[in-house]
Motif scaffolding. Structure first.
Motif, PDB file in Angstrom:
ATOM      1  N   ASN A   1     -41.310 -20.980  27.244  1.00 45.52           N
ATOM      2  CA  ASN A   1     -42.053 -19.824  26.733  1.00 45.52           C
ATOM      3  C   ASN A   1     -41.348 -19.131  25.574  1.00 45.52           C
ATOM      4  N   CYS A   2     -40.059 -18.906  25.725  1.00 43.86           N
ATOM      5  CA  CYS A   2     -39.372 -18.105  24.698  1.00 43.86           C
ATOM      6  C   CYS A   2     -38.190 -18.842  24.068  1.00 43.86           C
TER       7      CYS A   2
ATOM      8  N   CYS B   1     -36.101 -22.484  27.951  1.00 44.07           N
ATOM      9  CA  CYS B   1     -37.352 -21.894  28.440  1.00 44.07           C
ATOM     10  C   CYS B   1     -38.506 -22.290  27.519  1.00 44.07           C
TER      11      CYS B   1
HETATM   12 ZN   LIG Z   1     -38.454 -17.507  28.571  1.00 42.43          ZN
END
Ligand SMILES: [Zn+2]
Length: 96
Positions: free
Chosen positions: A23-24, A21
């Motif tokens: 984002n994270c 991911c």
């Molecule tokens: Zn994520």
């Protein structure tokens, strides 16, 4: 198939084995993680490693800068380098 046509098999790579991911950085094994290693064991083929499904690998390739050049210290580069290392060992040319 490759064995039928006498093409030597150095090993198998599990491409897009894990989605990272953006984002994270959470890792998700979208297709499961044991498919290719299992096939390798079944057929006596070396498992060479995993290549993650990561947006920056696609982006790097699209702009003509392989990930190992664009982000040499990233975990993505390590994945490619580990596979290359195993190939060098198999070909007995490591360190040359
Ligand atoms: Zn994520």
């Amino acid at each position: 198939m490759f064995r039928k046509v006498d093409v030597p098999i150095l090993g198998m790579v599990q491409n897009m084995s894990v989605f990272v991911c953006p984002n994270c950085n959470h890792n998700t094994h979208i297709f499961g993680s044991e498919g290719v290693p299992l096939e390798c064991r079944k057929h006596g083929i070396d498992f060479l490693g995993d290549v993650p499904l990561h947006a920056s690998i696609c982006r790097d390739a699209d702009r003509g800068k392989p990930t190992v050049i664009a982000e040499p210290h990233s975990p993505r580069s390590k994945a490619f380098n580990d596979i290359a290392e195993r190939l060098l060992l198999k070909l007995d040319i490591a360190g040359n």
